[in-house]
Design a protein around this motif. Structure first.
Motif, PDB file in Angstrom:
ATOM      1  N   ARG A   1      -0.638  -6.276  25.661  1.00 13.85           N
ATOM      2  CA  ARG A   1       0.600  -5.717  26.194  1.00 13.85           C
ATOM      3  C   ARG A   1       1.307  -4.827  25.550  1.00 13.85           C
ATOM      4  O   ARG A   1       1.959  -4.218  26.393  1.00 13.85           O
ATOM      5  N   SER A   2       1.462  -4.949  24.264  1.00 15.78           N
ATOM      6  CA  SER A   2       2.256  -3.959  23.677  1.00 15.78           C
ATOM      7  C   SER A   2       1.637  -2.366  23.640  1.00 15.78           C
ATOM      8  O   SER A   2       2.249  -1.531  23.581  1.00 15.78           O
ATOM      9  N   PHE A   3       0.225  -2.444  23.827  1.00 13.45           N
ATOM     10  CA  PHE A   3      -0.397  -1.120  23.733  1.00 13.45           C
ATOM     11  C   PHE A   3      -0.538  -0.672  25.412  1.00 13.45           C
ATOM     12  O   PHE A   3      -0.040   0.488  25.710  1.00 13.45           O
TER      13      PHE A   3
ATOM     14  N   GLU B   1       5.215  -4.205   9.282  1.00 16.51           N
ATOM     15  CA  GLU B   1       5.194  -3.518   7.781  1.00 16.51           C
ATOM     16  C   GLU B   1       3.887  -3.465   7.359  1.00 16.51           C
ATOM     17  O   GLU B   1       3.497  -2.706   6.361  1.00 16.51           O
ATOM     18  N   THR B   2       2.938  -4.231   7.871  1.00 17.42           N
ATOM     19  CA  THR B   2       1.604  -4.403   7.483  1.00 17.42           C
ATOM     20  C   THR B   2       0.816  -3.483   8.240  1.00 17.42           C
ATOM     21  O   THR B   2       0.856  -3.430   9.533  1.00 17.42           O
ATOM     22  N   SER B   3      -0.387  -2.768   7.772  1.00 22.81           N
ATOM     23  CA  SER B   3      -1.132  -2.030   8.590  1.00 22.81           C
ATOM     24  C   SER B   3      -1.915  -2.957   9.580  1.00 22.81           C
ATOM     25  O   SER B   3      -2.113  -2.464  10.764  1.00 22.81           O
ATOM     26  N   ARG B   4      -2.059  -4.031   9.274  1.00 16.87           N
ATOM     27  CA  ARG B   4      -3.016  -4.882  10.465  1.00 16.87           C
ATOM     28  C   ARG B   4      -1.917  -5.233  11.580  1.00 16.87           C
ATOM     29  O   ARG B   4      -2.485  -5.204  12.539  1.00 16.87           O
ATOM     30  N   GLY B   5      -0.904  -5.562  11.219  1.00 19.19           N
ATOM     31  CA  GLY B   5       0.003  -5.770  12.387  1.00 19.19           C
ATOM     32  C   GLY B   5       0.405  -4.489  13.275  1.00 19.19           C
ATOM     33  O   GLY B   5       0.326  -4.691  14.369  1.00 19.19           O
ATOM     34  N   HIS B   6       0.350  -3.273  12.566  1.00 19.44           N
ATOM     35  CA  HIS B   6       0.213  -2.055  13.323  1.00 19.44           C
ATOM     36  C   HIS B   6      -1.101  -1.799  14.229  1.00 19.44           C
ATOM     37  O   HIS B   6      -0.789  -1.575  15.389  1.00 19.44           O
ATOM     38  N   ILE B   7      -1.981  -2.242  13.713  1.00 24.10           N
ATOM     39  CA  ILE B   7      -3.374  -2.004  14.430  1.00 24.10           C
ATOM     40  C   ILE B   7      -3.402  -2.965  15.508  1.00 24.10           C
ATOM     41  O   ILE B   7      -3.838  -2.755  16.693  1.00 24.10           O
ATOM     42  N   MET B   8      -2.757  -4.231  15.462  1.00 18.82           N
ATOM     43  CA  MET B   8      -2.895  -5.172  16.255  1.00 18.82           C
ATOM     44  C   MET B   8      -1.482  -4.816  17.235  1.00 18.82           C
ATOM     45  O   MET B   8      -1.598  -5.488  18.535  1.00 18.82           O
ATOM     46  N   GLY B   9      -0.843  -4.181  17.099  1.00 17.07           N
ATOM     47  CA  GLY B   9       0.378  -3.804  17.993  1.00 17.07           C
ATOM     48  C   GLY B   9       1.622  -4.663  18.022  1.00 17.07           C
ATOM     49  O   GLY B   9       2.034  -5.170  19.032  1.00 17.07           O
TER      50      GLY B   9
ATOM     51  N   PHE C   1      -4.720  -8.352  -2.240  1.00 18.61           N
ATOM     52  CA  PHE C   1      -4.985  -9.049  -1.218  1.00 18.61           C
ATOM     53  C   PHE C   1      -5.856  -7.862  -0.059  1.00 18.61           C
ATOM     54  O   PHE C   1      -5.629  -6.885  -0.535  1.00 18.61           O
ATOM     55  N   ASN C   2      -6.783  -8.707   0.668  1.00 15.00           N
ATOM     56  CA  ASN C   2      -7.685  -7.997   1.552  1.00 15.00           C
ATOM     57  C   ASN C   2      -6.725  -6.800   2.397  1.00 15.00           C
ATOM     58  O   ASN C   2      -5.493  -7.307   2.568  1.00 15.00           O
ATOM     59  N   TYR C   3      -7.048  -5.793   2.667  1.00 18.45           N
ATOM     60  CA  TYR C   3      -6.440  -4.843   3.344  1.00 18.45           C
ATOM     61  C   TYR C   3      -7.312  -4.135   4.318  1.00 18.45           C
ATOM     62  O   TYR C   3      -8.282  -3.760   4.091  1.00 18.45           O
ATOM     63  N   PRO C   4      -6.700  -4.063   5.603  1.00 19.14           N
ATOM     64  CA  PRO C   4      -5.767  -4.534   6.368  1.00 19.14           C
ATOM     65  C   PRO C   4      -5.817  -5.802   6.892  1.00 19.14           C
ATOM     66  O   PRO C   4      -6.468  -6.313   7.476  1.00 19.14           O
ATOM     67  N   THR C   5      -4.819  -6.674   6.358  1.00 20.50           N
ATOM     68  CA  THR C   5      -4.652  -7.982   6.772  1.00 20.50           C
ATOM     69  C   THR C   5      -3.124  -8.421   7.029  1.00 20.50           C
ATOM     70  O   THR C   5      -2.277  -7.894   6.532  1.00 20.50           O
ATOM     71  N   LEU C   6      -3.061  -9.504   7.873  1.00 22.44           N
ATOM     72  CA  LEU C   6      -1.735 -10.047   8.187  1.00 22.44           C
ATOM     73  C   LEU C   6      -1.287 -10.768   6.655  1.00 22.44           C
ATOM     74  O   LEU C   6       0.002 -10.860   6.412  1.00 22.44           O
ATOM     75  N   ALA C   7      -2.090 -11.511   6.113  1.00 23.24           N
ATOM     76  CA  ALA C   7      -1.896 -11.902   4.774  1.00 23.24           C
ATOM     77  C   ALA C   7      -1.107 -10.907   3.727  1.00 23.24           C
ATOM     78  O   ALA C   7      -0.660 -11.446   2.838  1.00 23.24           O
ATOM     79  N   GLU C   8      -1.404  -9.760   4.026  1.00 23.91           N
ATOM     80  CA  GLU C   8      -0.603  -8.826   3.251  1.00 23.91           C
ATOM     81  C   GLU C   8       0.822  -8.925   3.162  1.00 23.91           C
ATOM     82  O   GLU C   8       1.535  -8.586   2.274  1.00 23.91           O
TER      83      GLU C   8
END
Ligand SMILES: Cc1cc2nc3c(=O)[nH]c(=O)nc-3n(C[C@H](O)[C@H](O)[C@H](O)COP(=O)(O)OP(=O)(O)OC[C@H]3O[C@@H](n4cnc5c(N)ncnc54)[C@H](O)[C@@H]3O)c2cc1C
Length: 489
Positions: free
Chosen positions: A68-70, A382-390, A442-449
């Protein structure tokens, strides 16, 4: 040749009984599990953990919540979501879980008997089958793993349709347009937020001024903000005075004079130990005001040493995860097999929308204990994964000892929190420090970052230990560098 029919009889086949039985089977002992045929797997499989988590997954998928954020708040994967849509996946998962359980019991030579068990002597039980016929059986050791049942006070006019408890809730014939949930404990919060994601108008009532008190206050503030933004009408400090079944709706009157009208009421304010059918008087085991049994928390023996109790029937923390662990430990002790002691820190997972998960101590606990600490925070955006996931929300907060640099607690709210927490749990139980998060990639991009970001956040504000300071001998002498630089220039 033993004088008893079994080495171990387990009453109840929930997560605790199941783990104990499989452990006993692996040790090649004669073990029997007693439960009602239609309850094999316990609350966890039939009305608790598995159904509620299946429901959550179905709700999030069909409602298109994660997208929904997208695509906007009105985005749906399925327009008209009905109760049958939710229940279809529920029943498939349930059948699968029972099938896996039966297979595990068969493979490990665990015998089962359908019926309700009661003690008739210190080493003897009587099992009453659905049809009414009874069987008497003896064992050297017993494990009570009978779990809990919903608390149903007299002032609530339960009708099984519009006024329901947590066990009846999943059997709803239709999705209500409005839902009132009484009790902002884990179960109440999970169902309230799930139905809010389905665009049901949800009111969540809690008599106390605070809720989920075992969670860090910063996280609860963030969570409260998010669920209110998602449409949950959270009313704290609201004691319920009267509940009326008005046919097409339920009328709830609060002590502060306010009213709530909803098509359905879920009463989710507590559970009671399932001990009344056990005839514990026959063995001399006492229960508390919530019908729970107290045990030695290392061995899980009751006041009668050859009778053990594990899982929700012994109270806190009342989780399927901890119940399994307790069952296994109790079976090993009962069958005189050495096992490793339990690790001190286990995670809590709350599968609300958004998820919450914690491990270790909260900031309030550290303050109460007078432990000096530093905080590291990361936002999922702030994480790239978070950004990708919206992801617009979600945060991870870590607490470190200023004295030892060790991780003392981790709190996460947001997507994937219940999975992410296990990184923190490992570092905590292995006595790791803030430096772990700084030194490791840490793996990139991940939320674990988010761990890395929160680790660095705290690290940069903590005193640098002497061994990390750059020693003079490690630094090339400027005099030796100077001519080289001059040459290049
Ligand atoms: C809505 C909900 C959501 C939950 N979500 C989670 C979650 O996400 N994660 C998590 O870790 N935990 C969760 N829990 C908690 C989890 O379900 C319980 O901690 C777990 O089921 C407890 O396991 P148990 O083995 O103690 O007993 P139970 O699962 O309660 O099983 C007890 C069994 O004993 C049987 N029994 C009772 N009396 C007798 C008798 N006299 N004779 C024979 N059999 C008897 C019952 O029929 C039952 O099958 C949730 C609970 C609920 C209600």
């Amino acid at each position: 040749m033993s004088k008893y029919d079994y080495d171990l009889i387990i009453i109840g086949s929930g997560p605790s009984g199941r783990a104990a039985a499989i452990q006993a089977g692996k040790l090649k002992r004669k073990v029997l599990v007693v439960d009602r045929r239609d309850r094999l797997g316990g609350v966890s499989v039939h009305t608790g953990t598995i159904p509620s988590k299946t429901l959550r997954e179905t709700v999030l998928n069909l409602s298109g919540w994660r997208e929904r954020s997208f695509y906007g708040r009105s985005y749906r994967v399925k327009d008209q979501i009905r109760a049958e849509d939710l229940k279809a996946r529920l029943h498939m998962t349930l059948d699968y879980e029972v099938d896996v359980l039966e297979h595990q019991f068969n493979r490990n030579h665990v015998e089962t008997m359908d019926g309700v068990a009661r003690f008739v002597g210190p080493h003897e039980i009587e099992v009453t089958a659905d049809a009414g016929d009874t069987t008497r059986l003896t064992a050297a050791k017993f494990l009570i793993a009978t779990g809990t049942k919903t608390y149903r006070p007299d002032y609530v006019p339960f009708n099984g349709k519009t006024i329901v408890d947590g066990d009846e809730f999943l059997e709803m014939a239709e999705i209500p347009r409005s839902l009132c949930v009484i009790g902002a404990g884990v179960i109440g919060v999970e169902y309230a937020t799930m139905f809010s994601a389905l665009d049901v108008r949800v009111t969540l009532i809690e008599p106390r001024e605070t809720f989920l008190d075992f969670i860090d206050k910063t996280l609860i503030q963030e969570f409260t903000h998010q669920i209110r933004e998602n449409g949950v009408d959270l009313r704290l400090g609201s004691a319920v005075e009267k509940i009326e079944d008005a046919g097409k709706h339920v009328e709830i009157t609060m002590a502060n004079g306010r009213h709530v009208r909803a098509e359905m009421l879920l009463f989710a304010a507590g559970r009671m130990g399932n001990t009344s059918s056990l005839n514990l008087e026959a063995v001399g085991i006492e229960t508390d005001h919530r019908n729970r049994i107290s045990v030695d928390r290392k061995t899980y023996q009751t006041s009668v040493p050859h009778i053990y109790a594990t899982g929700d029937v012994i109270g806190h923390p009342s989780l399927a995860s901890t119940s399994m662990q307790q069952g296994r430990v109790a079976a090993c002790h009962a069958l005189e097999t050495p096992t490793l002691p339990e690790s001190p820190w286990f995670p809590y997972g709350i599968y609300s929308v958004p998820e919450i998960s914690t491990c270790g101590m909260s900031e309030e606990e550290l303050q109460e204990r007078g432990i000096p600490y530093e905080v590291g925070v990361a936002r999922f955006r702030e994480t790239s994964r978070g950004h990708i996931m919206g992801l617009e929300h979600g945060m991870l907060k870590m607490l470190f000892s200023l004295k030892t640099r060790r991780v003392l607690g981790v709190q996460i709210v947001g997507e994937g929190a219940t999975e992410l927490i296990h990184i923190a749990q490992a570092v905590l139980n292995l006595k790791g420090t803030v430096d772990y998060f700084v030194q490791n990639t840490f793996n990139y991009p991940t939320l674990a970052e988010a761990y890395k970001i929160a680790g660095l956040d705290a690290f940069n504000r903590m005193p640098i230990p002497d061994e990390f300071k750059v020693r003079k001998s490690d630094t090339p002498e400027p005099a030796k560098l100077a001519p080289k630089k001059a040459k290049q220039a």
